[in-house]
Design a protein around this motif. Structure first.
Motif, PDB file in Angstrom:
ATOM      1  N   ALA A 105       0.845  -1.204   0.000  1.00  0.00           N
ATOM      2  CA  ALA A 105       0.000   0.000   0.000  1.00  0.00           C
ATOM      3  C   ALA A 105       0.877   1.249   0.000  1.00  0.00           C
ATOM      4  O   ALA A 105       0.615   2.223  -0.703  1.00  0.00           O
ATOM      5  CB  ALA A 105      -0.924  -0.001   1.209  1.00  0.00           C
ATOM      6  N   ARG A 106       1.935   1.189   0.799  1.00  0.00           N
ATOM      7  CA  ARG A 106       2.849   2.331   0.873  1.00  0.00           C
ATOM      8  C   ARG A 106       3.505   2.554  -0.488  1.00  0.00           C
ATOM      9  O   ARG A 106       3.590   3.672  -0.966  1.00  0.00           O
ATOM     10  CB  ARG A 106       3.914   2.077   1.951  1.00  0.00           C
ATOM     11  N   ARG A 107       3.936   1.481  -1.115  1.00  0.00           N
ATOM     12  CA  ARG A 107       4.628   1.623  -2.400  1.00  0.00           C
ATOM     13  C   ARG A 107       3.679   2.030  -3.522  1.00  0.00           C
ATOM     14  O   ARG A 107       4.054   2.752  -4.428  1.00  0.00           O
ATOM     15  CB  ARG A 107       5.359   0.327  -2.749  1.00  0.00           C
ATOM     16  N   ILE A 108       2.451   1.557  -3.477  1.00  0.00           N
ATOM     17  CA  ILE A 108       1.492   1.925  -4.519  1.00  0.00           C
ATOM     18  C   ILE A 108       0.949   3.335  -4.252  1.00  0.00           C
ATOM     19  O   ILE A 108       0.562   4.053  -5.166  1.00  0.00           O
ATOM     20  CB  ILE A 108       0.363   0.867  -4.623  1.00  0.00           C
ATOM     21  N   GLY A 109       0.950   3.740  -2.994  1.00  0.00           N
ATOM     22  CA  GLY A 109       0.519   5.097  -2.662  1.00  0.00           C
ATOM     23  C   GLY A 109      -0.991   5.231  -2.596  1.00  0.00           C
ATOM     24  O   GLY A 109      -1.531   6.332  -2.746  1.00  0.00           O
ATOM     25  N   ALA A 110      -1.673   4.121  -2.376  1.00  0.00           N
ATOM     26  CA  ALA A 110      -3.134   4.155  -2.290  1.00  0.00           C
ATOM     27  C   ALA A 110      -3.608   2.926  -1.508  1.00  0.00           C
ATOM     28  O   ALA A 110      -2.906   1.908  -1.470  1.00  0.00           O
ATOM     29  CB  ALA A 110      -3.754   4.147  -3.675  1.00  0.00           C
ATOM     30  N   VAL A 111      -4.768   3.063  -0.876  1.00  0.00           N
ATOM     31  CA  VAL A 111      -5.340   1.982  -0.062  1.00  0.00           C
ATOM     32  C   VAL A 111      -6.690   1.597  -0.648  1.00  0.00           C
ATOM     33  O   VAL A 111      -7.515   2.465  -0.923  1.00  0.00           O
ATOM     34  CB  VAL A 111      -5.498   2.476   1.397  1.00  0.00           C
ATOM     35  N   ASN A 112      -6.900   0.304  -0.895  1.00  0.00           N
ATOM     36  CA  ASN A 112      -8.238  -0.112  -1.342  1.00  0.00           C
ATOM     37  C   ASN A 112      -8.926  -1.053  -0.354  1.00  0.00           C
ATOM     38  O   ASN A 112     -10.084  -1.416  -0.530  1.00  0.00           O
ATOM     39  CB  ASN A 112      -8.197  -0.739  -2.751  1.00  0.00           C
ATOM     40  N   THR A 113      -8.191  -1.447   0.702  1.00  0.00           N
ATOM     41  CA  THR A 113      -8.735  -2.394   1.675  1.00  0.00           C
ATOM     42  C   THR A 113      -8.339  -1.940   3.079  1.00  0.00           C
ATOM     43  O   THR A 113      -7.151  -1.858   3.376  1.00  0.00           O
ATOM     44  CB  THR A 113      -8.156  -3.808   1.402  1.00  0.00           C
ATOM     45  N   VAL A 114      -9.331  -1.621   3.902  1.00  0.00           N
ATOM     46  CA  VAL A 114      -9.057  -1.205   5.282  1.00  0.00           C
ATOM     47  C   VAL A 114      -9.639  -2.244   6.226  1.00  0.00           C
ATOM     48  O   VAL A 114     -10.803  -2.629   6.087  1.00  0.00           O
ATOM     49  CB  VAL A 114      -9.682   0.176   5.592  1.00  0.00           C
ATOM     50  N   THR A 115      -8.821  -2.701   7.168  1.00  0.00           N
ATOM     51  CA  THR A 115      -9.294  -3.635   8.187  1.00  0.00           C
ATOM     52  C   THR A 115      -9.257  -2.932   9.532  1.00  0.00           C
ATOM     53  O   THR A 115      -8.272  -2.274   9.877  1.00  0.00           O
ATOM     54  CB  THR A 115      -8.400  -4.899   8.206  1.00  0.00           C
TER      55      THR A 115
END
Ligand code: ATR
Length: 286
Positions: free
Chosen positions: A90-100
Motif C-alpha cells: 500500500a505504501r509503495r502503490i501510494g493508495a489503499v483499497n482495503t481497510v481492516t
C-alpha cells in the motif's frame, strides 16, 4: 418459524465498499456471492460517502463494529493518511483499497490491486513466468503503478512503460526508481514489442464509452501473453486482435475478483475461490 430470507444477527460480521458514486460497484454482488456460497453470517454493503465526509465515515464504521471496508475512487488516496498502519505494498502503490479495523481500533491499510493482477494471470495462465522476458505496460495512472510494482516483485527483467502523456510515465519511473523500468514511445514502436513476454493495457482506452486503443501487435512474439485491465467489454479490441494472431489472452474481470480476496479473507475468515460461475454471476444483471 423459518424465514426464506437471510437475516443478520447481533454477531454478524459487517463490511462494505465506500465510494462516491458507489452504485456502479460490483463488490457488493461479489462479496454477497461468497458470503452465500460459504454460508457466512455476514453482510457486505454499498456505502455511498461524499469525499467531504470520508474521514468521519471511516471512523464511524470502525466505531460501529465493522470488520473492514473496501475503498474506491476517489477515496483510495484519502484513506492512506487515515490508516494507523500500511502494508508495504500500500505504501509503495501510494493508495489503499482495503481497510481492516483491528480489535484494538487501529486501522490497517492494504492495496490488493497488484495481488489481483498477478493472481488472475496465475490462475488463467498457470505456466506464466514473469521473469521470462520484458513486459510492456500501456498507461501511467494508478492502475499502472500497482501493475508495475507487482511485476517488479515477480522478477520481471524489464518493463517498458508507454503513455500518451510521456511526462507522467517518466515521473512514475523516477518515483519507483528501479533500473528495470524504461519509458518508451507512445504510440508504441514495433521494436518495443519484438521480444516482449507480456503486454498489459492499464489505460481506460477500449472501455465501453471510451475511445478505441489503437495498437498494432505486428511483431509481437506468438508466445507473449496479452492482458487488459478493462473488463467492459470482456474481450476488448486489444484482446481480440491478440487472440486472432494466436497469442494467449486474459481478460480483466479476474483482476477485480482476485483483488477482493484478501479483504474477504481477513473480514470473514475464508480465502474465497474465483470460479467461472462467480464470473458469470458478477457479470449478470442484478
Ligand atoms: P487509473 O487510476 O484507472 O489508472 P488514471 O490515473 O486516470 O486512471 O489513468 C488513466 C490512464 O489512461 C492514463 O495512462 C491516461 O493517459 P494520460 O496520462 O496521458 O492521461 C490513459 N488515457 C485515458 N484516456 C486516454 C486517451 N484518450 N488516449 C490515451 N491515453 C488515455
Amino acid at each position: 418459524l423459518r424465514t426464506p430470507y437471510r437475516t443478520l444477527s447481533g454477531t454478524s460480521r459487517l463490511a462494505g465498499v465506500m465510494g462516491w458514486p458507489v452504485s456502479h460497484s460490483k463488490s457488493p454482488r461479489l462479496h454477497g456471492y461468497w458470503l452465500a456460497k460459504y454460508g457466512i453470517d455476514g453482510c457486505y454493503m454499498p456505502l455511498p460517502v461524499e469525499p467531504d465526509n470520508f474521514q468521519g465515515a471511516l471512523k464511524s464504521l470502525r466505531n460501529l463494529g465493522f470488520s473492514g471496508v473496501n475503498v474506491t475512487i476517489p477515496q483510495k488516496e484519502m484513506a492512506m493518511p487515515e490508516c494507523d498502519e500500511l502494508s508495504d505494498r500500500a505504501r509503495r502503490i501510494g493508495a489503499v483499497n482495503t481497510v481492516t479495523f483491528a480489535k484494538d481500533g487501529r486501522m490497517l491499510g492494504d492495496n490488493t490491486d497488484g495481488f489481483g493482477f498477478i493472481e488472475n494471470l496465475r490462475q488463467e495462465a498457470p505456466n506464466i513466468d514473469f521473469a521470462s522476458g520484458p513486459a510492456v505496460v500501456l498507461g501511467a495512472g494508478g492502475a499502472s503503478r500497482a501493475v508495475l510494482i507487482a511485476l517488479l516483485d515477480e522478477g520481471s527483467p524489464e518493463i517498458r512503460i508507454t503513455n500518451r502523456t510521456r511526462k507522467r510515465a517518466e515521473d512514475l519511473a523516477t518515483e519507483i526508481n528501479d533500473p528495470r523500468i524504461n519509458v518508451v514511445n507512445w504510440p508504441l514502436d514495433p521494436a518495443s514489442l519484438a521480444d516482449a513476454a507480456l503486454v498489459v493495457n492499464t489505460t481506460s482506452l477500449g472501455m465501453v464509452g471510451q475511445p478505441k486503443l489503437e495498437i498494432d501487435l505486428e511483431g509481437l512474439p506468438q508466445t507473449a501473453l496479452v492482458t487488459d485491465i478493462v473488463y467492459a467489454p470482456l474481450i476488448t479490441d486489444l484482446l481480440a486482435q491478440a487472440k486472432k494472431r494466436g497469442n494467449q489472452v486474459v481478460d480483466g474481470l479476474g483482476m477485480l475478483l482476485h483483488q477482493a480476496r484478501p479483504g474477504f479473507h481477513r473480514w470473514f475468515g475464508i480465502d474465497p475461490e474465483v470460479t467461472p460461475e462467480l464470473r458469470e454471476f458478477v457479470l449478470s444483471p442484478d
